[in-house]
Scaffold this active site. Structure first.
Site, PDB file in Angstrom:
ATOM      1  CB  ALA A 172      -4.691  20.962  -0.362  1.00 52.75           C
ATOM      2  CB  VAL A 202      -6.818  19.208   4.073  1.00 49.87           C
ATOM      3  CG1 VAL A 202      -5.453  18.531   4.093  1.00 49.87           C
ATOM      4  CG2 VAL A 202      -6.643  20.727   3.969  1.00 49.87           C
ATOM      5  CE  LYS A 203      -6.359  11.192  -1.129  1.00 48.48           C
ATOM      6  NZ  LYS A 203      -6.756  10.602  -2.415  1.00 48.48           N
ATOM      7  CB  THR A 204      -3.953  14.475   5.449  1.00 47.36           C
ATOM      8  OG1 THR A 204      -2.559  14.402   5.729  1.00 47.36           O
ATOM      9  CG2 THR A 204      -4.719  14.178   6.735  1.00 47.36           C
ATOM     10  CG  ASP A 251     -10.184  10.510  -2.184  1.00 43.84           C
ATOM     11  OD1 ASP A 251     -10.759   9.654  -2.887  1.00 43.84           O
ATOM     12  OD2 ASP A 251      -9.493  11.430  -2.656  1.00 43.84           O
TER      13      ASP A 251
END
Ligand code: R5P
Length: 298
Positions: A172, A202-204, A251
């Protein structure tokens, strides 16, 4: 008749050696199924527990953004240096050689372009097609606090359910509206919601203050998003700080492919993420590699 080996039979069972039931190197993934763990192990290096993912999915709402005009010419040569690739099925099928065995993190949401309300997304890939493309993970935006928050959360839970059916993890991405405050409090909320509702990654975004509280309160690995292009030393410093404060990798897109020397930048980021290289040393490495890249000696 007794088997010829019967005298040695006991030996082959190693009764005195207990079977190991090891955990798993990634946070929150210990109870997942074998297929899911295997795919996660393709994205995250089991030796370091980290990943350097290259994000090139921007075209799904931005079109041919700067640096991604000709993915075949400028990005395909970079791919061998990434641990995983985040992209759309359109670019995968048209432009990425099928002989490349890098794990694919497939963009599965879409709808609005930059001309419209970005949170108005829907799921945009069938799980069967993701399986057909042999992906290692599926991914989408989640717009906590956004206009279509509830739909984007439901998109995520549906994607998680589809992924669970076939052992494919969901990443997400916490998307932040332009007018919203980007602080640790917001990202704690957004990341935790994604993990609570089933995302396995989770990418944040990184925040200067309190990022360690974002990673600590999220029960699954957090991968740092790159964001807008920064000077290389700043981008390396941000990646370093994120890793030291609990991120399981990065990322990055624009900070790699909009760099003057994308390959050099990728190699420097790898050192920071996998070997804890200090930002100043990684920047020095970047500058050395940049000279080689620009003169075509790398
Ligand atoms: C989110 O909007 C997408 O996943 C982006 O296309 C991508 O993650 C952005 O990468 P970066 O901010 O590092 O250019």
């Amino acid at each position: 008749m007794a088997d010829a080996d019967s005298a040695n039979e006991a030996k082959r069972f190693y009764e005195d050696v207990p079977t190991e039931t090891p955990g798993f190197f990634l946070k929150g993934a210990g109870s997942l199924d074998w297929g899911m763990k295997n795919r996660l192990s393709r994205i995250f290096n089991p030796q370091t527990g980290k990943t350097v993912m290259l994000a090139i999915d921007h075209g799904y709402f931005q079109g041919p953004t700067t640096g991604l005009e000709r993915i075949d010419l400028t990005i395909v040569p970079l791919m061998p240096y990434a641990d995983a690739l985040m992209l759309t099925r359109g670019i995968l099928r048209t432009t990425v050689p099928a002989s490349l065995t890098k794990p694919i993190v497939m963009r599965c949401s879409g709808g609005p372009s930059i001309l419209k309300e970005l949170s108005d997304e829907h799921l945009a890939v069938d799980i069967e097609d993701a399986i057909r493309m042999n992906v290692s993970a599926i991914t989408l935006q989640v717009f906590i606090g956004g206009q279509f928050e509830s739909r984007s959360v439901q998109n995520m839970t549906r994607l998680v359910d589809m992924g669970m059916r076939y052992g494919i993890p969901t990443m997400a991405v916490t998307a932040v509206g332009k007018e919203m405050v980007r602080d640790a409090r917001y990202f704690r909320l957004a990341c935790r919601i994604c993990a609570e509702l089933g995302a396995q990654i989770v990418k944040t975004y990184y925040v200067d203050k309190g990022f360690e509280t974002v990673t600590a309160s999220c029960p699954v690995p957090i991968v740092m998003a790159g964001g807008k292009k920064l000077p290389e030393l700043d981008a390396l410093t941000m990646a370093y700080n994120a890793i030291q404060e609990g991120a399981a990798g990065v990322d990055m897109g624009r900070n790699i492919f909009q760099s003057d020397a994308p390959k050099a930048m990728m190699k420097a980021v790898r050192k920071v993420v996998h070997e804890d290289m200090k930002p100043a040393d990684a920047y020095e490495l970047y500058q050395d590699l940049k000279k080689e890249e620009i003169t075509g000696q790398d």
